[in-house]
Design a protein around this motif. Sequence first.
Motif, short mmCIF file in Angstrom:
data_model
loop_
_atom_site.label_atom_id
_atom_site.label_comp_id
_atom_site.label_asym_id
_atom_site.label_seq_id
_atom_site.Cartn_x
_atom_site.Cartn_y
_atom_site.Cartn_z
N ALA A 1 -9.15 22.12 -1.77
CA ALA A 1 -10.36 21.99 -2.58
C ALA A 1 -10.09 21.26 -3.89
N LEU A 2 -8.96 21.56 -4.53
CA LEU A 2 -8.62 20.91 -5.78
C LEU A 2 -8.39 19.42 -5.55
N LEU A 3 -7.68 19.07 -4.49
CA LEU A 3 -7.44 17.67 -4.18
C LEU A 3 -8.74 16.93 -3.89
N ALA A 4 -9.63 17.59 -3.14
CA ALA A 4 -10.93 16.98 -2.85
C ALA A 4 -11.72 16.74 -4.14
N GLY A 5 -11.64 17.69 -5.06
CA GLY A 5 -12.32 17.52 -6.35
C GLY A 5 -11.77 16.35 -7.14
N ILE A 6 -10.44 16.21 -7.14
CA ILE A 6 -9.82 15.09 -7.85
C ILE A 6 -10.29 13.77 -7.26
N GLN A 7 -10.25 13.68 -5.93
CA GLN A 7 -10.64 12.43 -5.28
C GLN A 7 -12.10 12.08 -5.55
N GLY A 8 -12.95 13.09 -5.53
CA GLY A 8 -14.36 12.86 -5.84
C GLY A 8 -14.55 12.41 -7.28
N GLY A 9 -13.82 13.05 -8.19
CA GLY A 9 -13.92 12.68 -9.60
C GLY A 9 -13.44 11.27 -9.85
N ALA B 1 0.84 -1.20 0.00
CA ALA B 1 0.00 0.00 0.00
C ALA B 1 0.87 1.25 0.00
N ARG B 2 1.95 1.23 0.78
CA ARG B 2 2.87 2.37 0.80
C ARG B 2 3.53 2.54 -0.57
N PHE B 3 3.89 1.43 -1.19
CA PHE B 3 4.48 1.45 -2.53
C PHE B 3 3.49 2.05 -3.54
N GLU B 4 2.22 1.62 -3.47
CA GLU B 4 1.21 2.13 -4.40
C GLU B 4 0.93 3.62 -4.14
N ALA B 5 0.95 4.02 -2.88
CA ALA B 5 0.73 5.43 -2.56
C ALA B 5 1.85 6.29 -3.15
N ASP B 6 3.08 5.81 -3.04
CA ASP B 6 4.21 6.54 -3.64
C ASP B 6 4.05 6.64 -5.15
N ARG B 7 3.51 5.59 -5.76
CA ARG B 7 3.33 5.59 -7.22
C ARG B 7 2.33 6.65 -7.67
N VAL B 8 1.33 6.93 -6.83
CA VAL B 8 0.32 7.94 -7.18
C VAL B 8 1.01 9.26 -7.50
N LEU B 9 1.96 9.65 -6.65
CA LEU B 9 2.66 10.91 -6.87
C LEU B 9 3.75 10.79 -7.94
N GLU B 10 4.45 9.66 -7.96
CA GLU B 10 5.49 9.45 -8.97
C GLU B 10 4.92 9.50 -10.38
N ALA C 1 -2.38 1.84 8.00
CA ALA C 1 -3.11 2.17 6.78
C ALA C 1 -3.52 3.64 6.78
N ARG C 2 -4.02 4.11 7.91
CA ARG C 2 -4.45 5.52 8.00
C ARG C 2 -3.26 6.45 7.78
N ALA C 3 -2.11 6.08 8.30
CA ALA C 3 -0.91 6.92 8.14
C ALA C 3 -0.50 7.00 6.68
N ILE C 4 -0.65 5.91 5.93
CA ILE C 4 -0.29 5.91 4.51
C ILE C 4 -1.18 6.86 3.73
N VAL C 5 -2.49 6.78 3.97
CA VAL C 5 -3.43 7.66 3.27
C VAL C 5 -3.20 9.12 3.66
N THR C 6 -3.05 9.35 4.95
CA THR C 6 -2.82 10.72 5.44
C THR C 6 -1.55 11.30 4.83
N GLY C 7 -0.49 10.50 4.80
CA GLY C 7 0.77 10.97 4.23
C GLY C 7 0.66 11.28 2.75
N LEU C 8 -0.04 10.40 2.01
CA LEU C 8 -0.22 10.63 0.58
C LEU C 8 -0.97 11.93 0.32
N MET C 9 -2.09 12.13 1.02
CA MET C 9 -2.89 13.34 0.80
C MET C 9 -2.14 14.59 1.22
#
Length: 199
Positions: A162-170, A64-73, A122-130
């Motif tokens: 707000a932009l990040l929230a819009g992306i996640q909703g989309g 999950a941490r690897f996949e979270a890093d990939r989102v930004l990479e 898990a919560r730390a991974i999501v929080t860190g990514l966002m």
Amino acid sequence: MPNAPTAKGRATRARIVEGAAEVLREQGVAFTTLDDIRGRTGTSKSQLFHYFPAGKDELLLAVARFEADRVLEDQQPHLGRLDSWESWRQWRDVVVERYERQGDRCPLGSLFLQVGRDRPGARAIVTGLMRQWQEQLARGMRALQANGLVSSALDVERTAAALLAGIQGGVTIMMSTGDSTHLRAALDTGIEHLRGTAG
């Protein structure tokens, strides 16, 4: 795992995590066994548990941490240099392409369903990514301010959130419907809002 892993040990662990991520994306979390992962990575059972003593859940969190890093990479180099309208356009296109290519399967979401979103790891991974994603968007908005392309009065942190929230909703709607219209609209509207503050 040893307190001071060697370079070889770190490389082996990274290879296991990357191989596991490939299997999980292909087969899905629910249908993947440790034997599948061992087969893909050429890892013995003892070796697997050496690096992941808590077993499958610990390995899933590492993936999950690897996949979270990939989102930004996957958004680089554009996300790291949002200092012009052209760079924002390129970043927007990369985000849309990434999620359209991903389709209705979200590796990160599937992993969290398996290990539980409420687990501290898990919560730390999501929080860190966002947090990192929002920080990079805010940095890009400050670069636009520095270049005189948006108002210096813009509330950068709030606008980035707000932009990040819009992306996640989309992305969530696209995963449910297969249609990227809402993701595109969120990105386009967010960038148009930024442009609207110029001067």
